[in-house]
Design a protein around this motif. Structure first.
Motif, PDB file in Angstrom:
ATOM      1  N   MET A   1       0.843  -1.177   0.000  1.00 56.92           N
ATOM      2  CA  MET A   1       0.000   0.000   0.000  1.00 56.92           C
ATOM      3  C   MET A   1       0.890   1.242   0.000  1.00 56.92           C
ATOM      4  O   MET A   1       1.721   1.422   0.873  1.00 56.92           O
ATOM      5  N   SER A   2       0.720   2.075  -0.987  1.00 58.47           N
ATOM      6  CA  SER A   2       1.495   3.307  -1.096  1.00 58.47           C
ATOM      7  C   SER A   2       0.609   4.482  -0.731  1.00 58.47           C
ATOM      8  O   SER A   2      -0.563   4.531  -1.102  1.00 58.47           O
ATOM      9  N   TYR A   3       1.190   5.425  -0.014  1.00 60.69           N
ATOM     10  CA  TYR A   3       0.444   6.611   0.364  1.00 60.69           C
ATOM     11  C   TYR A   3       1.400   7.777   0.526  1.00 60.69           C
ATOM     12  O   TYR A   3       2.623   7.611   0.523  1.00 60.69           O
ATOM     13  N   ALA A   4       0.821   8.961   0.654  1.00 63.95           N
ATOM     14  CA  ALA A   4       1.600  10.173   0.892  1.00 63.95           C
ATOM     15  C   ALA A   4       0.877  10.999   1.944  1.00 63.95           C
ATOM     16  O   ALA A   4      -0.346  10.926   2.073  1.00 63.95           O
ATOM     17  N   ILE A   5       1.635  11.765   2.691  1.00 64.38           N
ATOM     18  CA  ILE A   5       1.054  12.722   3.629  1.00 64.38           C
ATOM     19  C   ILE A   5       1.310  14.100   3.048  1.00 64.38           C
ATOM     20  O   ILE A   5       2.458  14.467   2.783  1.00 64.38           O
ATOM     21  N   ILE A   6       0.222  14.841   2.822  1.00 69.18           N
ATOM     22  CA  ILE A   6       0.318  16.144   2.172  1.00 69.18           C
ATOM     23  C   ILE A   6      -0.215  17.223   3.097  1.00 69.18           C
ATOM     24  O   ILE A   6      -0.895  16.940   4.086  1.00 69.18           O
ATOM     25  N   ASP A  37       2.173  20.284  -4.246  1.00 70.80           N
ATOM     26  CA  ASP A  37       3.608  20.043  -4.135  1.00 70.80           C
ATOM     27  C   ASP A  37       4.100  20.056  -2.695  1.00 70.80           C
ATOM     28  O   ASP A  37       5.284  19.842  -2.448  1.00 70.80           O
ATOM     29  N   LYS A  38       3.213  20.267  -1.746  1.00 73.04           N
ATOM     30  CA  LYS A  38       3.595  20.236  -0.332  1.00 73.04           C
ATOM     31  C   LYS A  38       3.415  18.816   0.199  1.00 73.04           C
ATOM     32  O   LYS A  38       2.459  18.503   0.895  1.00 73.04           O
ATOM     33  N   VAL A  39       4.361  17.961  -0.144  1.00 73.09           N
ATOM     34  CA  VAL A  39       4.328  16.555   0.254  1.00 73.09           C
ATOM     35  C   VAL A  39       5.293  16.380   1.420  1.00 73.09           C
ATOM     36  O   VAL A  39       6.483  16.666   1.301  1.00 73.09           O
ATOM     37  N   LEU A  40       4.777  15.921   2.552  1.00 74.73           N
ATOM     38  CA  LEU A  40       5.586  15.780   3.758  1.00 74.73           C
ATOM     39  C   LEU A  40       6.252  14.412   3.861  1.00 74.73           C
ATOM     40  O   LEU A  40       7.352  14.294   4.398  1.00 74.73           O
TER      41      LEU A  40
END
Length: 123
Positions: A1-6, A37-40
């Motif tokens: 599972m891939s995810y991003a915190i933005i 583009d604000k990917v933490l």
């Protein structure tokens, strides 16, 4: 599972491709693309990349599905023994954002078509 915190709309959200999220109103027309583009943080197949404060070259792309209003919140103020009462309602303006892909340095690491094939294989 891939995810991003933005970071979007003054909030931090954990997002995954193929899902939609309600965030504070964005002044963009519905059915148009939106890039964040604000990917933490990015987690891709247990490979975690943490930004300081943001991950360099990382973007999350999505589509604005619709603009809507949140649930009504009642604000009631009363001063005892003064016959002063104020009752007000508030509904927050929201934008529904459908996440389509997560990119790092221009290359797509995960998109919603990959997520759809994973869910169909599980069934």
């Amino acid at each position: 599972m891939s995810y991003a915190i933005i970071e979007a709309g003054g909030q931090q959200l954990k997002v995954e491709p193929g899902r939609f999220y309600d965030i504070n109103y964005l002044g963009v027309d519905p059915d148009s693309d939106y890039t964040i583009d604000k990917v933490l943080l990015i987690n891709h197949e247990d490979d975690i990349t943490v930004g300081q404060p943001y991950v360099e070259g990382a973007t999350v792309e999505g589509t604005i599905v619709e603009h809507r209003r949140g649930r009504k919140i009642i604000v009631y103020k009363m001063r005892p023994k003064k016959k002063t009462r104020k009752k007000r309602g508030h509904r927050q303006e929201l934008s529904r954002l459908m996440i389509t892909s997560i990119k790092v340095n221009g290359s797509v690491i995960v998109d919603d078509s990959a997520v759809m094939t994973e869910t169909s294989e599980e069934e």
